[in-house]
Design a protein around this motif. Sequence first.
Motif, PDB file in Angstrom:
ATOM      1  N   VAL A  94       0.838  -1.201   0.000  1.00 35.73           N
ATOM      2  CA  VAL A  94       0.000   0.000   0.000  1.00 35.73           C
ATOM      3  C   VAL A  94       0.873   1.251   0.000  1.00 35.73           C
ATOM      4  O   VAL A  94       0.546   2.249  -0.654  1.00 35.73           O
ATOM      5  N   GLU A  95       1.988   1.200   0.705  1.00 34.15           N
ATOM      6  CA  GLU A  95       2.907   2.345   0.753  1.00 34.15           C
ATOM      7  C   GLU A  95       3.429   2.682  -0.647  1.00 34.15           C
ATOM      8  O   GLU A  95       3.623   3.844  -0.981  1.00 34.15           O
ATOM      9  N   ARG A  96       3.642   1.698  -1.454  1.00 38.78           N
ATOM     10  CA  ARG A  96       4.188   1.913  -2.792  1.00 38.78           C
ATOM     11  C   ARG A  96       3.128   2.155  -3.860  1.00 38.78           C
ATOM     12  O   ARG A  96       3.365   2.867  -4.823  1.00 38.78           O
ATOM     13  N   PHE A  97       1.941   1.551  -3.719  1.00 35.74           N
ATOM     14  CA  PHE A  97       0.926   1.634  -4.771  1.00 35.74           C
ATOM     15  C   PHE A  97      -0.332   2.380  -4.355  1.00 35.74           C
ATOM     16  O   PHE A  97      -1.195   2.609  -5.183  1.00 35.74           O
ATOM     17  N   GLY A  98      -0.475   2.691  -3.089  1.00 36.34           N
ATOM     18  CA  GLY A  98      -1.680   3.375  -2.612  1.00 36.34           C
ATOM     19  C   GLY A  98      -2.777   2.396  -2.253  1.00 36.34           C
ATOM     20  O   GLY A  98      -2.700   1.202  -2.546  1.00 36.34           O
ATOM     21  N   GLU A  99      -3.832   2.923  -1.631  1.00 38.86           N
ATOM     22  CA  GLU A  99      -4.936   2.072  -1.169  1.00 38.86           C
ATOM     23  C   GLU A  99      -5.782   1.539  -2.322  1.00 38.86           C
ATOM     24  O   GLU A  99      -6.618   0.670  -2.127  1.00 38.86           O
ATOM     25  N   GLY A 100      -5.550   2.044  -3.526  1.00 37.32           N
ATOM     26  CA  GLY A 100      -6.304   1.581  -4.688  1.00 37.32           C
ATOM     27  C   GLY A 100      -6.041   0.128  -5.034  1.00 37.32           C
ATOM     28  O   GLY A 100      -6.807  -0.472  -5.771  1.00 37.32           O
ATOM     29  N   VAL A 101      -4.964  -0.451  -4.520  1.00 34.63           N
ATOM     30  CA  VAL A 101      -4.676  -1.858  -4.822  1.00 34.63           C
ATOM     31  C   VAL A 101      -5.399  -2.802  -3.872  1.00 34.63           C
ATOM     32  O   VAL A 101      -5.342  -4.009  -4.063  1.00 34.63           O
ATOM     33  N   LEU A 102      -6.071  -2.272  -2.873  1.00 31.90           N
ATOM     34  CA  LEU A 102      -6.792  -3.127  -1.920  1.00 31.90           C
ATOM     35  C   LEU A 102      -8.217  -3.342  -2.403  1.00 31.90           C
ATOM     36  O   LEU A 102      -8.906  -2.400  -2.792  1.00 31.90           O
ATOM     37  N   PHE A 103      -8.664  -4.596  -2.369  1.00 29.47           N
ATOM     38  CA  PHE A 103     -10.052  -4.871  -2.709  1.00 29.47           C
ATOM     39  C   PHE A 103     -10.984  -4.396  -1.605  1.00 29.47           C
ATOM     40  O   PHE A 103     -12.124  -4.031  -1.857  1.00 29.47           O
ATOM     41  N   ASN A 104     -10.529  -4.395  -0.364  1.00 28.89           N
ATOM     42  CA  ASN A 104     -11.319  -3.905   0.766  1.00 28.89           C
ATOM     43  C   ASN A 104     -10.526  -2.832   1.499  1.00 28.89           C
ATOM     44  O   ASN A 104      -9.920  -3.104   2.532  1.00 28.89           O
ATOM     45  N   PRO A 105     -10.543  -1.589   0.983  1.00 26.14           N
ATOM     46  CA  PRO A 105      -9.788  -0.536   1.640  1.00 26.14           C
ATOM     47  C   PRO A 105     -10.394  -0.221   3.007  1.00 26.14           C
ATOM     48  O   PRO A 105     -11.583  -0.444   3.237  1.00 26.14           O
ATOM     49  N   PRO A 106      -9.576   0.287   3.939  1.00 26.55           N
ATOM     50  CA  PRO A 106     -10.095   0.594   5.265  1.00 26.55           C
ATOM     51  C   PRO A 106     -11.131   1.715   5.218  1.00 26.55           C
ATOM     52  O   PRO A 106     -11.049   2.601   4.359  1.00 26.55           O
ATOM     53  N   ALA A 107     -12.097   1.678   6.119  1.00 28.13           N
ATOM     54  CA  ALA A 107     -13.179   2.669   6.162  1.00 28.13           C
ATOM     55  C   ALA A 107     -12.710   3.901   6.936  1.00 28.13           C
ATOM     56  O   ALA A 107     -13.061   4.108   8.092  1.00 28.13           O
ATOM     57  N   ARG A 108     -11.911   4.728   6.267  1.00 28.46           N
ATOM     58  CA  ARG A 108     -11.453   5.984   6.878  1.00 28.46           C
ATOM     59  C   ARG A 108     -11.149   6.970   5.754  1.00 28.46           C
ATOM     60  O   ARG A 108     -10.930   6.588   4.607  1.00 28.46           O
ATOM     61  N   GLY A 109     -11.134   8.248   6.083  1.00 25.63           N
ATOM     62  CA  GLY A 109     -10.827   9.278   5.105  1.00 25.63           C
ATOM     63  C   GLY A 109     -11.811   9.280   3.949  1.00 25.63           C
ATOM     64  O   GLY A 109     -13.021   9.161   4.125  1.00 25.63           O
ATOM     65  N   VAL A 110     -11.281   9.433   2.742  1.00 24.97           N
ATOM     66  CA  VAL A 110     -12.124   9.479   1.538  1.00 24.97           C
ATOM     67  C   VAL A 110     -12.835   8.141   1.323  1.00 24.97           C
ATOM     68  O   VAL A 110     -13.949   8.103   0.811  1.00 24.97           O
ATOM     69  N   ASN A 111     -12.206   7.053   1.736  1.00 22.12           N
ATOM     70  CA  ASN A 111     -12.833   5.738   1.577  1.00 22.12           C
ATOM     71  C   ASN A 111     -14.117   5.620   2.382  1.00 22.12           C
ATOM     72  O   ASN A 111     -14.987   4.813   2.056  1.00 22.12           O
ATOM     73  N   LEU A 112     -14.235   6.414   3.428  1.00 20.62           N
ATOM     74  CA  LEU A 112     -15.441   6.373   4.254  1.00 20.62           C
ATOM     75  C   LEU A 112     -16.677   6.725   3.424  1.00 20.62           C
ATOM     76  O   LEU A 112     -17.750   6.163   3.634  1.00 20.62           O
ATOM     77  N   ILE A 113     -16.505   7.630   2.475  1.00 19.60           N
ATOM     78  CA  ILE A 113     -17.622   7.993   1.600  1.00 19.60           C
ATOM     79  C   ILE A 113     -18.093   6.760   0.822  1.00 19.60           C
ATOM     80  O   ILE A 113     -19.291   6.503   0.708  1.00 19.60           O
ATOM     81  N   LEU A 114     -17.143   5.985   0.304  1.00 21.12           N
ATOM     82  CA  LEU A 114     -17.515   4.781  -0.442  1.00 21.12           C
ATOM     83  C   LEU A 114     -18.194   3.753   0.444  1.00 21.12           C
ATOM     84  O   LEU A 114     -19.131   3.070   0.026  1.00 21.12           O
ATOM     85  N   TRP A 115     -17.707   3.609   1.665  1.00 22.93           N
ATOM     86  CA  TRP A 115     -18.295   2.635   2.579  1.00 22.93           C
ATOM     87  C   TRP A 115     -19.707   3.032   2.987  1.00 22.93           C
ATOM     88  O   TRP A 115     -20.571   2.180   3.192  1.00 22.93           O
ATOM     89  N   LEU A 116     -19.960   4.338   3.118  1.00 27.58           N
ATOM     90  CA  LEU A 116     -21.271   4.797   3.588  1.00 27.58           C
ATOM     91  C   LEU A 116     -22.261   5.042   2.451  1.00 27.58           C
ATOM     92  O   LEU A 116     -23.460   5.108   2.693  1.00 27.58           O
ATOM     93  N   ALA A 117     -21.773   5.175   1.214  1.00 31.51           N
ATOM     94  CA  ALA A 117     -22.663   5.480   0.094  1.00 31.51           C
ATOM     95  C   ALA A 117     -23.702   4.382  -0.140  1.00 31.51           C
ATOM     96  O   ALA A 117     -24.877   4.679  -0.359  1.00 31.51           O
ATOM     97  N   GLY A 118     -23.299   3.138  -0.082  1.00 32.39           N
ATOM     98  CA  GLY A 118     -24.236   2.035  -0.318  1.00 32.39           C
ATOM     99  C   GLY A 118     -25.377   1.998   0.691  1.00 32.39           C
ATOM    100  O   GLY A 118     -26.559   2.025   0.305  1.00 32.39           O
ATOM    101  N   PRO A 119     -25.053   1.966   2.002  1.00 28.53           N
ATOM    102  CA  PRO A 119     -26.146   1.978   2.986  1.00 28.53           C
ATOM    103  C   PRO A 119     -26.998   3.241   2.910  1.00 28.53           C
ATOM    104  O   PRO A 119     -28.214   3.178   3.086  1.00 28.53           O
ATOM    105  N   ALA A 120     -26.380   4.407   2.628  1.00 24.68           N
ATOM    106  CA  ALA A 120     -27.142   5.655   2.528  1.00 24.68           C
ATOM    107  C   ALA A 120     -28.121   5.595   1.362  1.00 24.68           C
ATOM    108  O   ALA A 120     -29.285   6.009   1.496  1.00 24.68           O
ATOM    109  N   LEU A 121     -27.683   5.066   0.225  1.00 25.74           N
ATOM    110  CA  LEU A 121     -28.585   4.940  -0.927  1.00 25.74           C
ATOM    111  C   LEU A 121     -29.696   3.927  -0.659  1.00 25.74           C
ATOM    112  O   LEU A 121     -30.826   4.103  -1.112  1.00 25.74           O
ATOM    113  N   LEU A 122     -29.375   2.876   0.088  1.00 25.08           N
ATOM    114  CA  LEU A 122     -30.403   1.895   0.445  1.00 25.08           C
ATOM    115  C   LEU A 122     -31.479   2.539   1.315  1.00 25.08           C
ATOM    116  O   LEU A 122     -32.681   2.365   1.077  1.00 25.08           O
ATOM    117  N   VAL A 123     -31.071   3.309   2.309  1.00 25.20           N
ATOM    118  CA  VAL A 123     -32.023   3.993   3.188  1.00 25.20           C
ATOM    119  C   VAL A 123     -32.852   4.994   2.388  1.00 25.20           C
ATOM    120  O   VAL A 123     -34.073   5.084   2.563  1.00 25.20           O
TER     121      VAL A 123
END
Length: 157
Positions: A94-123
Amino acid sequence: MRPAGTLWRAGGPACALALFLAATPVLAVQPDEMLTDPVLEARARAISRDIRCPVCQGETIDDSNAPISRDLRLIIRERLVAGDSDAEVVAYIVERFGEGVLFNPPARGVNLILWLAGPALLVAGLAVALTAARRRARPEASLSAEEEARLREILKE
């Protein structure tokens, strides 16, 4: 000589099994990449299933034939042989390629938007569906006596 269709019927289940086995995915891991220690190899496979190929994007590095995927598989195995833990190996990549290489990036920072978008759209979708259902269930307002008389008058004309 048999007609063309009888060969399939004669082989039936065996042919079906052969076709099924031929359709299963083939991993891109080459024999020369594999570690002799089965425990380390299992760890390497587990890590590489969670790493996305930087070129292919939709495949793990285990499934990809891209040269960068081969390099990443080798790096993972080198780091494991050097004594790194699984988390250290992933952090190294991750240090060399960034979090984009992870299939399940951690739910923090900008990734938090992606993690919360699905449940928010469902609601939001459930709220829209509930509102529409309530509107359909409401009884229609009845006409006053004056309105009914006017309607009858219009219809007679």
